[in-house]
Design a protein around this motif. Structure first.
Motif, PDB file in Angstrom:
ATOM      1  N   GLY A   1       0.803  -1.214   0.000  1.00 17.16           N
ATOM      2  CA  GLY A   1       0.000   0.000   0.000  1.00 17.16           C
ATOM      3  C   GLY A   1       0.834   1.261   0.000  1.00 17.16           C
TER       4      GLY A   1
ATOM      5  N   PRO B   1       0.434   5.568   1.278  1.00 18.17           N
ATOM      6  CA  PRO B   1      -0.419   6.475   2.035  1.00 18.17           C
ATOM      7  C   PRO B   1      -1.459   7.130   1.127  1.00 18.17           C
ATOM      8  CG  PRO B   1       1.886   6.802   2.591  1.00 18.17           C
ATOM      9  CD  PRO B   1       1.866   5.890   1.407  1.00 18.17           C
TER      10      PRO B   1
ATOM     11  N   ASP C   1       3.433  -1.824   4.213  1.00 21.15           N
ATOM     12  CA  ASP C   1       2.129  -1.210   3.980  1.00 21.15           C
ATOM     13  C   ASP C   1       1.881  -0.214   5.105  1.00 21.15           C
ATOM     14  OD1 ASP C   1      -0.730  -1.898   2.401  1.00 21.15           O
ATOM     15  OD2 ASP C   1      -1.009  -1.124   4.446  1.00 21.15           O
ATOM     16  N   PRO C   2       1.320   0.950   4.809  1.00 21.06           N
ATOM     17  CA  PRO C   2       1.089   1.931   5.875  1.00 21.06           C
ATOM     18  C   PRO C   2       0.121   1.462   6.949  1.00 21.06           C
ATOM     19  CG  PRO C   2       0.028   2.625   3.829  1.00 21.06           C
ATOM     20  CD  PRO C   2       0.903   1.469   3.490  1.00 21.06           C
ATOM     21  N   ASN C   3      -0.661   0.416   6.654  1.00 19.56           N
ATOM     22  CA  ASN C   3      -1.611  -0.106   7.636  1.00 19.56           C
ATOM     23  C   ASN C   3      -1.030  -1.231   8.488  1.00 19.56           C
ATOM     24  OD1 ASN C   3      -3.825   1.569   6.775  1.00 19.56           O
ATOM     25  ND2 ASN C   3      -3.957   0.283   4.944  1.00 19.56           N
TER      26      ASN C   3
ATOM     27  N   ASN D   1      -5.223   2.335  -3.515  1.00 16.15           N
ATOM     28  CA  ASN D   1      -4.013   2.788  -2.814  1.00 16.15           C
ATOM     29  C   ASN D   1      -2.911   1.723  -2.822  1.00 16.15           C
ATOM     30  OD1 ASN D   1      -4.796   5.416  -2.104  1.00 16.15           O
ATOM     31  ND2 ASN D   1      -5.948   4.659  -0.343  1.00 16.15           N
TER      32      ASN D   1
END
Length: 383
Positions: free
Chosen positions: A301, A303, A368-370, A326
């Motif tokens: 991903g 941001p 991944d930003p998550n 994204n």
């Protein structure tokens, strides 16, 4: 320590100023002076005595184009004045780029950041070069030009003991090919290069050629790649299979191991629209099975609101979905903040600072930003 065979002065370096290569100096914080030195490389001359610069592919009729060998490319070496660096980073750029615009900003930034390393501050130089047929797809010629630029830096600084290769996109194939081709220019047959960062890189040239051919009618970049590959190989994968194999790093991982490559990091976006993610998967697999400690980072991903780069969904005509997905695509190598390039530079800095964990045979990480930043604890793994 490996030693390049230097037959007198490196003839590949054609001075850009009377009496020597041209350079400029800039003072940094704490009165440090950083030098940007430009040079022109003629790898055909430099490597002639090693018999690797000419066409060696045995397929009949597969003769690379020679008209595109001129003009000779410019190289750039960045170093700290008065320092005898023991480490060298070599950058190999991708299609449509040049060193001065895309990589000189990275080189000047990274040499300043190196002074703040915790374990091994400073003591590093950076070099990169454009290629003959620079805006084509000169995998082999680019590899030879990169070897000559490396030799230029190593002749200037005999103190260099460790060399890090960092290739992006087409530069993945260029850098991987250079690792193998450089075994011809060392005293002991080892590679000039100790570590490899393969960033969204081409590992199988025949696949890239097939994809470029399929998209050539709708993509200027694809048409440019197809024509450039044909100029560099002298044909296509059907007529010149050995030429394509020679320029495909995925087929040479075992040779890299024998040549002394100590560790590799492979970094690729899952939604890459120029070099599909599978090329990284294959490269990481062959490196690992060949016994080279390998870290494989898949960038998933990005941001929200960040440019994803060139996406596979966009290439497939479904780019309208990108703002909702994204998913990271192919990064612009001129940008340091795209997650692909950010992770690449982070790993390069760890290598330079001695904190990179090269004892783990294989480690795979999802970025991944998550996902929490500490979800990839490779640095904490003990052998």
């Amino acid at each position: 320590m490996k030693k390049p065979l230097i037959l007198g002065a490196i003839m590949a370096v054609t001075v850009t100023a009377c009496g020597g290569s041209s350079s400029s100096s800039v003072s940094g914080p704490g009165s440090a002076t950083y030098v940007t030195e430009t040079f022109t490389t003629d790898s055909a001359t430099d490597l002639a005595s090693y018999n690797i610069a000419g066409p060696q592919d045995v397929n009949p009729g597969c003769i690379p184009d020679t008209d595109s060998n001129l003009p000779l490319p410019e190289g750039i070496l960045v170093y700290k004045e008065g320092e005898a660096p023991t480490r060298l980073v070599v950058f190999a750029h991708g299609i449509g780029n040049n060193v001065r615009d895309s990589w000189l900003p990275h080189m000047t930034r990274e040499i300043r950041l190196a002074k703040s390393f915790e374990n091994q501050p400073s003591d590093v130089a950076f070099v990169s070069t454009d290629y003959r047929d620079n805006l084509g797809f000169p995998t082999l010629r680019g590899a030879h030009d990169t070897i000559t630029a490396t030799r230029y830096a190593m002749e200037k600084f005999p103190s260099i003991a460790t060399v890090y290769m960092f290739g992006v996109s087409m530069g993945g194939a260029v850098s991987g090919t250079a690792i193998i081709e450089s075994t011809a220019v060392t005293e002991d047959g080892s590679s000039l290069y100790d570590y490899w960062l393969d960033v969204e890189g081409v590992s199988q040239l025949a696949e890239t050629y097939a994809e470029a051919t399929a998209a050539a009618s709708i993509s200027e970049t694809a048409a440019q790649a197809q024509a450039g590959i044909e100029r560099d190989t002298g044909g296509n994968p059907v007529t010149c299979p050995l030429a394509f194999a020679r320029r495909s790093p995925a087929y040479h991982a075992a040779e890299m191991k024998l040549a002394g490559v100590r560790a590799a990091t492979v970094i690729h976006a899952v939604n890459d629209g120029l070099v599909p993610h599978n090329q990284a998967r294959v490269m990481a697999s062959t490196l690992t099975t060949s016994g080279i400690p390998t870290q494989f980072f898949t960038i998933v991903g990005i941001p929200a609101e960040q440019d994803p780069g060139t996406t596979g969904t966009g290439t497939a005509g479904a780019g309208d979905a990108d703002p909702y997905l994204n998913l990271a695509g192919h990064a612009s190598e001129a940008q340091a903040y795209h997650p692909v390039m950010r992770v690449a530079f982070e790993n390069m800095r760890k290598m330079l600072d001695g904190s990179y964990n090269e004892t783990v045979p294989y480690f795979e990480c999802i970025v991944d930003p998550n996902i929490p930043a500490d979800s990839c604890p490779v640095d904490q793994i003990q052998p």
